[in-house]
Design a protein around this motif. Sequence first.
Motif, PDB file in Angstrom:
ATOM      1  N   VAL A 116       6.445   4.056  -0.786  1.00 30.22           N
ATOM      2  CA  VAL A 116       7.097   5.417  -0.565  1.00 30.22           C
ATOM      3  C   VAL A 116       7.425   5.714  -1.590  1.00 30.22           C
ATOM      4  CG1 VAL A 116       8.906   6.528   0.404  1.00 30.22           C
ATOM      5  CG2 VAL A 116       7.103   5.433   1.611  1.00 30.22           C
ATOM      6  N   ASN A 138       4.521  10.937   0.728  1.00 25.32           N
ATOM      7  CA  ASN A 138       5.141   9.624   1.458  1.00 25.32           C
ATOM      8  C   ASN A 138       6.464   9.581   0.157  1.00 25.32           C
ATOM      9  OD1 ASN A 138       4.393   8.501   3.544  1.00 25.32           O
ATOM     10  ND2 ASN A 138       3.307   6.750   1.720  1.00 25.32           N
ATOM     11  N   VAL A 166       8.552   8.737   6.996  1.00 25.83           N
ATOM     12  CA  VAL A 166       9.035   8.484   5.897  1.00 25.83           C
ATOM     13  C   VAL A 166      10.623   8.633   5.988  1.00 25.83           C
ATOM     14  CG1 VAL A 166       9.214   9.372   3.894  1.00 25.83           C
ATOM     15  CG2 VAL A 166       6.713   8.934   4.738  1.00 25.83           C
TER      16      VAL A 166
END
Length: 314
Positions: A116, A138, A166
Amino acid sequence: MTMRFSTAAVIGSGIMGHGIALVCARGGVPVTLVDISKDALRAAEQKFRASMMQLVASGMAPADSPERVLAAVRYSSDMEEGVKDADIVFEAVPEKLALKESVYGQLDAFCKPETVFASNTSGIPINTLAALTKRPENFAGTHFFMPAHLIPLVEVIQGDKTATGVIDALMSFLTKLGKSPVHVRVDIPGFIANRLQHALAREAMSLVEKGVASAEDVDMVVKTSLAVRLLFTGPIEQRDFNGLDTHLSIAEYLYPDLENSTVPLLILTEKVRAGNCGIKSGKGFFDWTQEDLAGVAARKNSQLIQVLTLLKNA
Ligand SMILES: NC(=O)c1ccc[n+]([C@@H]2O[C@H](COP(=O)([O-])OP(=O)(O)OC[C@H]3O[C@@H](n4cnc5c(N)ncnc54)[C@H](O)[C@@H]3O)[C@@H](O)[C@H]2O)c1
């Protein structure tokens, strides 16, 4: 499956990046600090030591923690080596779009596909940055505040394509690191804190420009009234205490008189044009030329630590 961030990298070891790395290390997450400048990495290591010693001295960190925390940080001027194992990468390079674009190009190439990316941008839209990568789902904003190792808030900004998982993972990770994350659901300029900060600063500078009061006195009004109350009640909850009917009556006659310039005020632009940019240039609204600036910064951090201790126990 819930996302887990076991290792982190922070790109840029300047004012913000070194503080973000310290937050990870204090939370027990191994972190690699990456910078093109070896001098900046060396300076960051010194700042870690100084910050940890101050936290120990104020009782906010155990006496044996500095060595443990410092051992959780690695330093690298090689991007590939620094990011290849990271589950999460915090980007904190200067606020220049072309530079960030080149950094994200490298991150896409060197990071695992599931890593991420979280940008600490002050104001570049998260959607613009996400579009520079091959993984907009991400990608999110994580806006820390200076000094990042002390100020609890992190704004977690959701872009149009950021996956909900996320956001959930970032909120939970930052909470575990001892931060107070707030989910900003719309990628709006200035997010939340900077919009509020600029609204207050515009009115404050306007009052000085109009000669209503000196800069010292405008600051004194905030420090001795609004700031004290706002420590415990935000501006919306505080209005519930004040009475919304009273607030409405005042808003009806006051709003037309408030500063609503859509361009920065002259009092600000003239100072900047003259090179008076604040502490860093010795002068801003105040004269800092006679001050020991390192001492001022240490005193401010120590005051913040006292307030944070108070808030924790309130
Ligand atoms: N300073 C603040 O108060 C503040 C607050 C919130 C957000 N931000 C944002 O955080 C980001 C970083 O700001 P800062 O004030 O920490 O900047 P800074 O100038 O203090 O530090 C940036 C660091 O990035 C390094 N760097 C430059 N190019 C690089 C590259 N290609 N690869 C790796 N490292 C590189 C520099 O050597 C420097 O050490 C910006 O987006 C800024 O807008 C700053």
